[in-house]
Design a protein around this motif. Sequence first.
Motif, PDB file in Angstrom:
ATOM      1  N   ALA A  11      59.690  22.813  51.598  1.00 27.96           N
ATOM      2  CA  ALA A  11      60.491  22.915  50.514  1.00 27.96           C
ATOM      3  C   ALA A  11      60.092  21.605  49.420  1.00 27.96           C
ATOM      4  O   ALA A  11      60.065  21.900  48.264  1.00 27.96           O
ATOM      5  CB  ALA A  11      61.846  22.748  51.060  1.00 27.96           C
ATOM      6  N   TRP A  15      58.682  21.960  45.651  1.00 32.93           N
ATOM      7  CA  TRP A  15      59.261  21.241  44.732  1.00 32.93           C
ATOM      8  C   TRP A  15      58.356  20.268  43.580  1.00 32.93           C
ATOM      9  O   TRP A  15      58.500  20.133  42.562  1.00 32.93           O
ATOM     10  CB  TRP A  15      60.698  20.653  45.075  1.00 32.93           C
ATOM     11  CG  TRP A  15      61.338  19.893  43.832  1.00 32.93           C
ATOM     12  CD1 TRP A  15      62.383  20.491  42.891  1.00 32.93           C
ATOM     13  CD2 TRP A  15      61.268  18.533  43.427  1.00 32.93           C
ATOM     14  NE1 TRP A  15      62.771  19.705  42.289  1.00 32.93           N
ATOM     15  CE2 TRP A  15      62.061  18.543  42.256  1.00 32.93           C
ATOM     16  CE3 TRP A  15      60.280  17.443  43.811  1.00 32.93           C
ATOM     17  CZ2 TRP A  15      62.347  17.203  41.638  1.00 32.93           C
ATOM     18  CZ3 TRP A  15      60.509  16.552  42.925  1.00 32.93           C
ATOM     19  CH2 TRP A  15      61.406  16.363  41.909  1.00 32.93           C
ATOM     20  N   GLU A  18      55.740  22.310  41.821  1.00 35.15           N
ATOM     21  CA  GLU A  18      56.126  22.829  40.624  1.00 35.15           C
ATOM     22  C   GLU A  18      56.629  21.886  39.477  1.00 35.15           C
ATOM     23  O   GLU A  18      56.469  22.362  38.436  1.00 35.15           O
ATOM     24  CB  GLU A  18      57.396  23.853  41.131  1.00 35.15           C
ATOM     25  CG  GLU A  18      56.976  25.023  42.154  1.00 35.15           C
ATOM     26  CD  GLU A  18      58.052  25.717  42.529  1.00 35.15           C
ATOM     27  OE1 GLU A  18      59.109  25.658  42.262  1.00 35.15           O
ATOM     28  OE2 GLU A  18      57.978  26.603  43.420  1.00 35.15           O
ATOM     29  N   GLN A  19      57.322  20.828  40.252  1.00 37.92           N
ATOM     30  CA  GLN A  19      57.793  19.886  38.847  1.00 37.92           C
ATOM     31  C   GLN A  19      56.961  18.900  38.420  1.00 37.92           C
ATOM     32  O   GLN A  19      57.237  18.396  37.249  1.00 37.92           O
ATOM     33  CB  GLN A  19      59.036  19.330  39.529  1.00 37.92           C
ATOM     34  CG  GLN A  19      60.251  20.154  40.125  1.00 37.92           C
ATOM     35  CD  GLN A  19      60.706  21.019  39.008  1.00 37.92           C
ATOM     36  OE1 GLN A  19      60.765  20.629  37.916  1.00 37.92           O
ATOM     37  NE2 GLN A  19      60.950  22.303  39.289  1.00 37.92           N
TER      38      GLN A  19
END
Length: 329
Positions: A11, A15, A18-19
């Motif tokens: 997870a 994150w 993607e960020q």
Amino acid sequence: MLDWFTDEFAAMQGWLFEQVVEPLVFHIGLGGWVEDAFDATGWLLVGLIQIAILLAIIGPLQRWRPVDPVTDSAAVRTDILYTLLHRLGLFPLAMFFALQPFFDGLVGPLRTAGWSGWQLDAIWPGVTDLPWVSFLLYLVVLDFIDYWVHRGQHGFQWWWSLHALHHSQRQMTMWSDNRNHLLDDALRDCIIVLVAQLIGVAPGQFIALVAITQLSESLQHANLRLSFGYIGERLWVSPRFHRLHHSVGVGHESPSERPGAPVRLGGHNFGVLLPWWDVLFGTANFENRYDPTGIRDQVEPDASGRLRDYGRGFWAQQWLGLMRLAGRA
């Protein structure tokens, strides 16, 4: 517990990708490398976690029970640079672009021909069904390989000429583990990665194995007066056990320090994680002592009265390593 950790790590990796990583990859025009960038994000996340642990746990331990006062801050700063290069993925990224074609050319044809490597299930059916069991078995196998790689670094003149940089640090701290010549690191990593591929270590398990190894090595190199006790010292490499390996004239001897003498394998405590191999092959030293670290030719002048220079900054250390390899330093 293992499944929970795996899910949480996935997870966080998603994150971070993607960020931060994915927008950067597209911004610099490398959209075709998105899949590889996602894998690299895993190494970046591991490095960030490791550095957080160094600062939050191992750093305070050093200040609690230091072996030596820190008198050479410049040398420590150079070691921090090495650590950041390795732990934040810059060195692994360079290794990927430089060596991936080599691994594809070597392993790819074998896979195409139907050879899947040496699998633990072939001799112990079902053993890899339990992730934690296979993880421990792979850890033991790779650590056994690492032990012999380490002995090779001390046993061959040409390899020692590179590996000597790691031992030239006289101000050992938790940052000293990655103080290596880049060629030395590349050779060692190639061997470990190749063995891991041949025995079928899953990518996720390999990342975890590397992370545990690196964190343990950071603790081993720490400026920390710490032993694991009679039993613990024989189960896992401690800061005291590994410091003896770095001790002047105790843990290692460079063949170049004895001109004309044949190359011989000497020294003690070559184990990377497990001292078992040192016990098994007669290289263990469990004395409870904390000696000065470094190499003999740094403290004992040669016939002309000179001490060997291993360099102060990153580039000087890398250049002098190449000169030693060429026999010109």
